[in-house]
Design a protein around this motif. Structure first.
Motif, PDB file in Angstrom:
ATOM      1  N   GLN A 162      47.161  14.391  60.215  1.00  0.00           N
ATOM      2  CA  GLN A 162      47.466  15.836  59.877  1.00  0.00           C
ATOM      3  C   GLN A 162      46.050  16.811  59.510  1.00  0.00           C
ATOM      4  OE1 GLN A 162      50.385  15.971  56.924  1.00  0.00           O
ATOM      5  NE2 GLN A 162      51.850  15.904  58.879  1.00  0.00           N
ATOM      6  N   GLU A 165      45.489  19.601  62.313  1.00  0.00           N
ATOM      7  CA  GLU A 165      46.088  20.631  62.274  1.00  0.00           C
ATOM      8  C   GLU A 165      46.594  21.245  63.637  1.00  0.00           C
ATOM      9  OE1 GLU A 165      44.351  23.766  59.867  1.00  0.00           O
ATOM     10  OE2 GLU A 165      44.827  22.704  57.718  1.00  0.00           O
ATOM     11  N   PHE A 169      52.131  17.975  67.010  1.00  0.00           N
ATOM     12  CA  PHE A 169      52.110  16.820  66.416  1.00  0.00           C
ATOM     13  C   PHE A 169      53.131  15.921  67.114  1.00  0.00           C
ATOM     14  CE2 PHE A 169      52.640  14.356  62.374  1.00  0.00           C
ATOM     15  CZ  PHE A 169      51.511  13.778  62.331  1.00  0.00           C
ATOM     16  N   ALA A 193      54.667  21.879  57.719  1.00  0.00           N
ATOM     17  CA  ALA A 193      53.741  22.112  58.851  1.00  0.00           C
ATOM     18  C   ALA A 193      54.643  22.954  59.962  1.00  0.00           C
ATOM     19  CB  ALA A 193      53.292  20.716  59.527  1.00  0.00           C
TER      20      ALA A 193
END
Length: 464
Positions: A162, A165, A169, A193
Motif C-alpha cells: 500500500q 498508493e 490495487f 483507499a
C-alpha cells in the motif's frame, strides 16, 4: 487522476489449453470488485494477467483498459514502469513476496525510498508508521520474516503493497491468517483507499469480507465466470447452484455435531509450559493434553503464540519452563506438522509428487495408499506432476495435508489448515480431520483464527 478498469474477454492459456476463459467485467473509478470461487479456479491468474506477472509458460489474451491504456497490449518494460506507481499487487503468499534477508521495516522503507523518493530518515519513519497502522510495533519491524507469524508477515506485505498508493490495487487474499480484529483493520484500510479514489480488485475466500467491502462481485468456477453483480444481491439471492453451495458451506452454516470425549489416552502432554519472546510472555504455567481421537483447537490473535505452542509440543522448539511428554514407542515421523505457509513445505524446483515418492521409499509405505487421501481432499493425481509455482495456494495447502496424512500420523499439528481454501474445500478438509479423529484415532492440535470452525469441530478449546 482517478481511473476505472474495463476488462474484455480476458483469457489465460497454458500448454494444456485454456485456464481462464474470456472473463469480462468493469470497475468504476474508486470502486471495488471482488472475485470469489474455489481454489484453482483462476482468480489469482486474473490479477497476475493484469499486473504482467504470469509465469512464462502462460499467456494472456483479451483487453484490459486502465483508463485509455490497454495493459495487456503494453510491452513488458512499459508495464513494469507502472508497478508500485499505477499498479500494486499484494501476492497471495507473503512467504514468497517478502525478502527473507531483510527486516520488516526495511522492506516497507525501500518502497518509500525508491518509489516515493523519500529520504532515508523519512522513509524509515513512514515505514514504522505504516506497520503500526497494521498493529505491528517497532520490535516487530526489526524482525526478519522467519521471526514473524504468518499473520504478521501478511500485514508486512500489506503495508509494503500500500506504500505505492497505486491507482489500481490488486489484493490476493488480503486477510488470510488474520484474526477478526485484523480483518476489520484491513477492510477499513481498503475502504479508506477506495474513498480516496483507489480502484481495487480483491480475490478472497472470505464472503464476509466481500460483503463488508461492497461493490461488485463475480464468481468463478474452472476458469469460467458463473455470475456477477452487486455483492448484496449475489450473496443473498445467488442465481447459480455453485454460489448457493459456496454460501451454504460457511462454518456458521455447518450442522452442529457435539463431540463427546473419545476416552483415548493422551498422545502428547505439556505440563507447566512457559514461553517468552523478546521480553513478551506468550504463555506461562500452561497444562495441555491431546488425547487420541480428539481435536484440541487453539484460537487467538496473530502473533500470540499459537504456532509456538504447537512447535513446542512437537519438539521443534523448547519451552522456557515445563516439560513435554510423547506417547512412547511411536516413530517420530508419526508426529506431524502441517505448516501455515504451504510454499515453505515444498522444494520449488521439484514436482510436488517427488516428496511423496521419497517418503514412500524412506518409510516403506505403499504409494497406493495416497490415492484415497487425494480423493478425500478433492485433489486430482495429475497435480503431483506440477511444480509448486504452478499450483494455487489452496491446492498446495491440501497437498501438504495429504503428505502429512500419507505418513499415517498419530498426532497432527494443523496450523491454519484451511486458511487458503474456499468454503467448500474448507468444509471438506475440516470434515476429513473430524473423520480421521474418529476412524484412525488421530489426535489433532488445530490452530485457527476462525472461532466458528473451533466451535463446530473441537473436543477441547484453548483461547489465547
Amino acid at each position: 487522476m482517478t481511473r476505472g478498469l474495463r476488462v474484455e474477454r480476458l483469457a489465460v492459456r497454458g500448454a494444456g489449453g485454456p485456464i481462464v476463459q474470456e472473463v469480462s467485467f468493469a470497475v468504476q473509478p474508486g470502486g471495488t470488485f471482488t472475485l470469489l470461487g474455489e481454489s484453482g479456479s483462476g482468480k489469482s491468474l486474473v490479477l497476475h494477467a493484469l499486473m504482467g506477472t504470469l509465469p512464462e509458460e502462460l499467456q494472456a489474451s483479451g483487453r484490459a483498459f486502465w483508463g485509455d491504456t490497454d495493459l495487456l497490449a503494453l510491452p513488458q518494460r512499459q508495464r513494469r514502469a507502472l508497478w508500485g506507481r499505477e499498479l500494486c499487487l499484494l501476492p497471495q503468499e507473503p512467504w514468497l513476496a517478502l525478502d527473507p534477508s531483510m527486516r520488516a521495516v526495511e522492506q516497507v522503507s525501500e518502497v518509500h525510498r525508491y518509489v516515493r523518493r523519500k529520504g532515508l530518515g523519512a522513509a524509515r519513519r513512514l515505514a514504522l508508521a505504516g506497520l503500526a497502522a497494521f498493529g505491528l510495533d517497532g520490535a516487530s519491524g526489526r524482525r526478519y520474516p522467519h521471526q514473524l507469524s504468518g499473520g504478521m508477515c501478511q500485514r508486512v506485505a500489506l503495508a509494503t503493497a500500500q506504500v505505492g498508493e497505486g491507482g489500481l490495487f490488486l489484493a490476493d487474499e488480503p486477510t488470510k491468517g488474520l484474526d477478526a480484529d485484523r480483518v476489520e483493520e484491513v477492510a477499513r484500510g481498503l475502504q479508506s483507499a477506495s474513498a480516496q479514489g483507489q480502484t481495487t480488485i480483491v480475490v478472497t475466500h472470505d464472503l464476509a469480507l466481500a460483503e463488508r467491502l461492497g461493490g461488485e462481485v463475480a464468481v468463478l468456477l474452472e476458469g469460467r465466470l458463473l455470475e456477477q453483480g452487486p455483492v448484496s444481491r449475489i450473496l443473498t439471492a445467488p442465481s447459480h447452484d455453485y454460489t448457493r453451495a459456496l454460501i451454504g458451506a460457511l462454518p456458521a452454516n455447518w450442522p452442529d455435531r457435539p463431540r463427546a470425549s473419545s476416552g483415548g489416552s493422551p498422545v502428547v502432554v505439556g505440563r507447566g509450559l512457559a514461553k517468552t519472546y523478546e521480553e513478551r510472555t506468550l504463555f506461562a504455567g500452561l497444562d495441555l493434553e491431546v488425547p487420541a481421537g480428539e481435536i484440541v483447537s487453539v484460537t487467538g490473535a496473530s502473533g500470540c503464540g499459537k504456532s509456538t505452542l504447537g512447535n513446542i509440543l512437537l519438539g521443534l522448539c523448547r519451552p522456557d519452563h515445563g516439560k513435554v511428554w510423547h506417547q512412547p514407542g511411536v516413530a517420530r515421523h508419526r508426529f506431524q506438522k502441517l505448516y501455515q505457509d504451504p510454499p515453505s513445505s515444498f522444494a520449488p524446483h521439484l514436482p510436488v509428487g517427488r516428496g511423496y515418492t521419497d517418503l514412500a521409499k524412506l518409510h516403506e509405505i505403499s504409494l497406493g495408499s495416497l490415492s484415497p487421501i487425494l480423493d478425500r481432499l478433492g485433489l486430482a493425481g495429475s497435480l503431483l506432476e506440477r511444480l509448486p509455482g504452478q499450483l494455487s495456494g489452496g491446492e498446495l495447502q491440501r497437498l501438504s495435508l495429504a503428505r502429512s496424512l500419507f505418513l499415517r500420523p498419530l498426532f497432527l499439528f494443523a496450523d491454519e489448515p484451511s486458511s487458503r481454501l474456499d468454503p467448500l474445500a474448507q468444509q471438506r478438509v475440516i470434515q476429513l480431520l473430524d473423520e480421521l479423529a474418529e476412524e484412525k484415532r488421530l489426535a489433532v492440535l488445530l490452530v485457527t483464527h476462525d472461532e466458528a470452525i473451533a466451535a463446530k469441530i473441537s473436543n477441547i478449546r484453548l483461547r489465547f
